[in-house]
Design a protein around this motif. Structure first.
Motif, PDB file in Angstrom:
ATOM      1  N   ASP A  67       0.856  -1.187   0.000  1.00 46.38           N
ATOM      2  CA  ASP A  67       0.000   0.000   0.000  1.00 46.38           C
ATOM      3  C   ASP A  67       0.893   1.238   0.000  1.00 46.38           C
ATOM      4  O   ASP A  67       1.814   1.350   0.823  1.00 46.38           O
ATOM      5  N   THR A  68       0.597   2.185  -0.891  1.00 43.06           N
ATOM      6  CA  THR A  68       1.425   3.368  -1.070  1.00 43.06           C
ATOM      7  C   THR A  68       0.563   4.617  -1.022  1.00 43.06           C
ATOM      8  O   THR A  68      -0.521   4.651  -1.602  1.00 43.06           O
ATOM      9  N   GLN A  69       1.065   5.627  -0.325  1.00 43.30           N
ATOM     10  CA  GLN A  69       0.424   6.935  -0.280  1.00 43.30           C
ATOM     11  C   GLN A  69       1.367   7.945  -0.930  1.00 43.30           C
ATOM     12  O   GLN A  69       2.581   7.914  -0.707  1.00 43.30           O
ATOM     13  N   PHE A  70       0.788   8.859  -1.722  1.00 45.54           N
ATOM     14  CA  PHE A  70       1.569   9.854  -2.432  1.00 45.54           C
ATOM     15  C   PHE A  70       1.253  11.251  -1.895  1.00 45.54           C
ATOM     16  O   PHE A  70       0.127  11.530  -1.478  1.00 45.54           O
ATOM     17  N   GLY A  71       2.264  12.137  -1.960  1.00 52.24           N
ATOM     18  CA  GLY A  71       2.072  13.525  -1.587  1.00 52.24           C
ATOM     19  C   GLY A  71       1.592  14.349  -2.757  1.00 52.24           C
ATOM     20  O   GLY A  71       1.355  13.854  -3.862  1.00 52.24           O
TER      21      GLY A  71
ATOM     22  N   GLN B  57       4.267   7.335   2.275  1.00 53.53           N
ATOM     23  CA  GLN B  57       4.104   6.203   3.180  1.00 53.53           C
ATOM     24  C   GLN B  57       3.900   4.928   2.373  1.00 53.53           C
ATOM     25  O   GLN B  57       3.203   4.920   1.355  1.00 53.53           O
ATOM     26  N   GLN B  58       4.532   3.854   2.856  1.00 46.67           N
ATOM     27  CA  GLN B  58       4.368   2.533   2.263  1.00 46.67           C
ATOM     28  C   GLN B  58       4.303   1.494   3.366  1.00 46.67           C
ATOM     29  O   GLN B  58       5.033   1.575   4.355  1.00 46.67           O
ATOM     30  N   ASP B  59       3.431   0.509   3.179  1.00 45.90           N
ATOM     31  CA  ASP B  59       3.311  -0.621   4.085  1.00 45.90           C
ATOM     32  C   ASP B  59       3.307  -1.899   3.258  1.00 45.90           C
ATOM     33  O   ASP B  59       2.517  -2.027   2.301  1.00 45.90           O
ATOM     34  N   PHE B  60       4.172  -2.832   3.639  1.00 45.20           N
ATOM     35  CA  PHE B  60       4.329  -4.068   2.884  1.00 45.20           C
ATOM     36  C   PHE B  60       4.172  -5.258   3.817  1.00 45.20           C
ATOM     37  O   PHE B  60       4.627  -5.242   4.968  1.00 45.20           O
ATOM     38  N   SER B  61       3.503  -6.282   3.336  1.00 45.21           N
ATOM     39  CA  SER B  61       3.358  -7.523   4.088  1.00 45.21           C
ATOM     40  C   SER B  61       3.313  -8.693   3.115  1.00 45.21           C
ATOM     41  O   SER B  61       2.768  -8.564   2.007  1.00 45.21           O
ATOM     42  N   ALA B  62       3.892  -9.796   3.516  1.00 45.70           N
ATOM     43  CA  ALA B  62       3.912 -11.002   2.677  1.00 45.70           C
ATOM     44  C   ALA B  62       3.851 -12.220   3.573  1.00 45.70           C
ATOM     45  O   ALA B  62       4.383 -12.229   4.692  1.00 45.70           O
ATOM     46  N   ASN B  63       3.185 -13.245   3.086  1.00 42.12           N
ATOM     47  CA  ASN B  63       3.026 -14.489   3.836  1.00 42.12           C
ATOM     48  C   ASN B  63       3.082 -15.649   2.842  1.00 42.12           C
ATOM     49  O   ASN B  63       2.272 -15.708   1.910  1.00 42.12           O
ATOM     50  N   ILE B  64       4.033 -16.532   3.041  1.00 38.08           N
ATOM     51  CA  ILE B  64       4.208 -17.681   2.151  1.00 38.08           C
ATOM     52  C   ILE B  64       4.242 -18.946   2.987  1.00 38.08           C
ATOM     53  O   ILE B  64       4.959 -19.012   4.000  1.00 38.08           O
ATOM     54  N   THR B  65       3.478 -19.942   2.583  1.00 35.82           N
ATOM     55  CA  THR B  65       3.401 -21.217   3.297  1.00 35.82           C
ATOM     56  C   THR B  65       3.704 -22.353   2.321  1.00 35.82           C
ATOM     57  O   THR B  65       3.113 -22.408   1.230  1.00 35.82           O
TER      58      THR B  65
ATOM     59  N   ALA C  71       6.905 -11.624   6.280  1.00 29.94           N
ATOM     60  CA  ALA C  71       7.737 -10.429   6.185  1.00 29.94           C
ATOM     61  C   ALA C  71       6.842  -9.202   6.260  1.00 29.94           C
ATOM     62  O   ALA C  71       5.744  -9.182   5.693  1.00 29.94           O
ATOM     63  N   GLN C  72       7.311  -8.203   6.976  1.00 33.64           N
ATOM     64  CA  GLN C  72       6.572  -6.946   7.104  1.00 33.64           C
ATOM     65  C   GLN C  72       7.551  -5.797   7.011  1.00 33.64           C
ATOM     66  O   GLN C  72       8.710  -5.906   7.435  1.00 33.64           O
ATOM     67  N   GLY C  73       7.089  -4.700   6.478  1.00 31.31           N
ATOM     68  CA  GLY C  73       7.917  -3.513   6.382  1.00 31.31           C
ATOM     69  C   GLY C  73       7.064  -2.273   6.255  1.00 31.31           C
ATOM     70  O   GLY C  73       5.928  -2.328   5.784  1.00 31.31           O
ATOM     71  N   SER C  74       7.608  -1.159   6.694  1.00 29.63           N
ATOM     72  CA  SER C  74       6.892   0.108   6.574  1.00 29.63           C
ATOM     73  C   SER C  74       7.899   1.225   6.329  1.00 29.63           C
ATOM     74  O   SER C  74       9.062   1.140   6.736  1.00 29.63           O
TER      75      SER C  74
END
Length: 543
Positions: A96-100, A107-115, A127-130
């Motif tokens: 998810d990305t927000q622009f000015g 702002q950016q929020d990243f999440s990933a889930n692999i099974t 994995a998570q990142g912001s």
């Protein structure tokens, strides 16, 4: 490794058409209407294999979806998701990305889930990142402010689980076993509740050990009541162990702190107001430890935490206030109040937990270690004049954190081993200015001024000087008016009499002056005729 796109030529053509349609929509979209656009794609990936007779492995399929919202022709936000599906692999990711306003990423929020599933063994990765890089402006009727934030954080966790009951799950035997575990757990909890009640209300609990210690020491170079320069150290610890029908319980904590300190404070009052201030600086280290454990019919539960750290800080505070000035019965002052502080702190910590239960058999051991460091500076000041005040503040901070965690556990026939790491970085700065008006003080002063004005009017109308307005004041005012008129008439009469007397005197004096003037003229004429006769006589005598 190769990548093969399904219907590659058709996909390329559709992508070009979608891009052209997006550009057309962007140019033709109303300037004030938000628009949302989406695009998607799917492809398969895997090892290239010749077309032999052996069976082919199924290749994972990835599906992506992207949605962008535009405002006034500019991108405001974007959300991109991806789904992956394979024979033994599934996962998802989202960004998810927000622009000015200028199109920059704020702002950016990243999440990933692999099974991944391999029979009775499952591997899960998360994995998570912001990311934040944003400046915010605050504005209201009485304040203005700006705040800047820059933050980055990321974490990765991996767990491996092996299910020893995979073959039995779903069978009647497994369901009966789970029901038996649940029944035993319920029975034990009923007994435990009874034991807790007996220990709490019937006194069936004894304390095996209990105590606390506390110590303080100080070495001063300067200590005169208002100023201290020296070193201090203190330590505190307490703990207890009890045994009863509620089980065995132990808990304790300890803290030690030592450092060097410099502190001073003072105040002075004179003809021009009051000045007060304080300042301090310190450098100290500390260590803390705490833990608790319990053993009862439900099992064993223990946890603890230790930390060590250091902190260096300095702060100053000062005030100045003028002598009060009374306006409308309200004391008004002017002055300034200012504060400033800088600090730096670093800490390292470790924590752990152990849990063992019997219904169903469960054993969990987990721990975490971490370290952090923070630096911050802040200041504020308030200037006030009577009912008006202006406050300004500013701050700047920077911090970093790192942590690692791990766990091993056996629960419901599943053995899980997990571990993860994470890190974060943050920078912030901001300033704010606000104006405050004490409307109550202004109102009180206005009322006081009005009251003083009214009192002046009352004092003027209180003709008989009895402190109140009544009928006597009206009679006195009327009498004063009569006396004033009478005095005026008398003054006018006196003025007229004086005027008549002055006119008579002036007329008499004028008549006397006229008579004197006529006599003088007659004498002058007589003298002139005589002189003229003599002159004629003398003129003809010479013949």
């Amino acid at each position: 490794m190769s990548v093969r796109r399904s219907d590659n030529n058709n996909n390329i053509q559709r992508t070009q058409q979608a891009q052209q349609a997006q550009q057309t929509n962007r140019n033709s979209a109303p300037s004030s209407t938000p628009t949302t656009r989406s695009s998607g794609n799917s492809f398969e990936t895997g090892h290239s294999r010749p077309n032999f007779a052996q069976p082919q492995f199924s290749r994972p399929q990835i599906t992506t979806q992207s949605n962008t919202q535009y405002v006034n022709g500019r991108p405001q936000s974007n959300s991109t998701t991806a789904q992956i599906q394979g024979r033994n692999l599934e996962g998802s990711a989202q960004l998810d990305t927000q622009f000015g306003r200028n199109g920059q990423i704020t702002q950016q929020d990243f999440s990933a889930n692999i099974t991944r599933n391999y029979g009775a063994t499952t591997i899960n990765q998360q994995a998570q990142g912001s990311y934040t890089n944003q400046t915010t402006y605050n504005s209201s009727s009485n304040s203005r402010g700006v705040d800047y934030q820059y933050n980055r954080s990321a974490s990765v966790n991996t767990s491996v689980t092996h299910d020893y009951n995979a073959a039995q799950r779903g069978t009647p035997e497994y369901a009966a076993q789970r029901e038996a575990y649940a029944q035993r757990a319920e029975n034990l909890q009923t007994l435990q509740n009874a034991g807790n009640y007996a220990a709490e209300n019937l006194g069936l609990r004894t304390t095996l050990a209990e105590g606390s210690v506390s110590s303080q020491s100080q070495a001063a170079l300067i200590d005169n009541g208002s100023t201290f320069v020296g070193a201090r150290a203190q330590a505190n610890a307490q703990g207890s162990v009890t045994v009863g029908t509620d089980g065995v319980h132990a808990q304790g904590n300890a803290e030690a702190r030592a450092g060097v300190y410099a502190e001073t404070a003072g105040q002075a009052t004179g003809a021009y107001g009051t000045v007060a201030g304080s300042a301090g600086a310190r450098a100290e280290v500390y260590a803390t430890a705490e833990g608790q454990a319990s053993l009862d019919l439900n099992g064993l539960n223990a946890q603890g935490r230790v930390a060590i750290g250091a902190e260096v800080s300095a702060d100053v505070h000062g005030t100045y206030t003028t002598p009060p000035v009374t306006i409308g019965g309200v004391d008004m002052t002017a002055g300034i109040d200012a504060n400033a502080r800088v600090a730096a702190q670093a800490e390292a910590s470790a924590s752990g937990r152990v849990q063992i239960t019997g219904n169903p058999p469960t054993a969990i051991i987990e721990g975490e270690v971490g370290a952090s460091a923070v630096v911050k500076a802040e200041a504020d000041a308030t200037i006030h004049v009577g009912p008006f005040s202006v406050t300004g503040s500013a701050y700047a901070s920077a911090g970093a954190e790192a942590r690692a965690q791990g766990a091993i556990g056996f629960d419901d026939g599943k053995l899980t081993i997990s571990g993860g790491i994470g890190a974060a970085l943050g920078i912030g700065a901001g300033a704010d200015v606000s104006i405050t008006v004490d409307v109550g003080a202004i109102g009180n002063a206005a009322v006081g001024l009005a009251r003083e004005g009214a009192q002046a009017v009352v004092n003027t109308l209180d003709a008989n000087n009895n402190g109140r307005l009544d009928i006597g004041d009206a009679a006195a005012i009327g009498q004063n008016a009569v006396n004033t008129v009478r005095d005026g008439v008398q003054a006018v009469g006196n003025a007229i009499g004086d005027g008549v007397q002055a006119v008579g005197n002036a007329v008499s004096q004028g008549a006397q002056a006229v008579g004197n003037a006529i006599s003088n003229v007659g004498n002058a004429i007589g003298d002139g005729i005589s002189n003229a006769g003599n002159a004629v006589k003398e003129f003809f005598s010479g013949w």
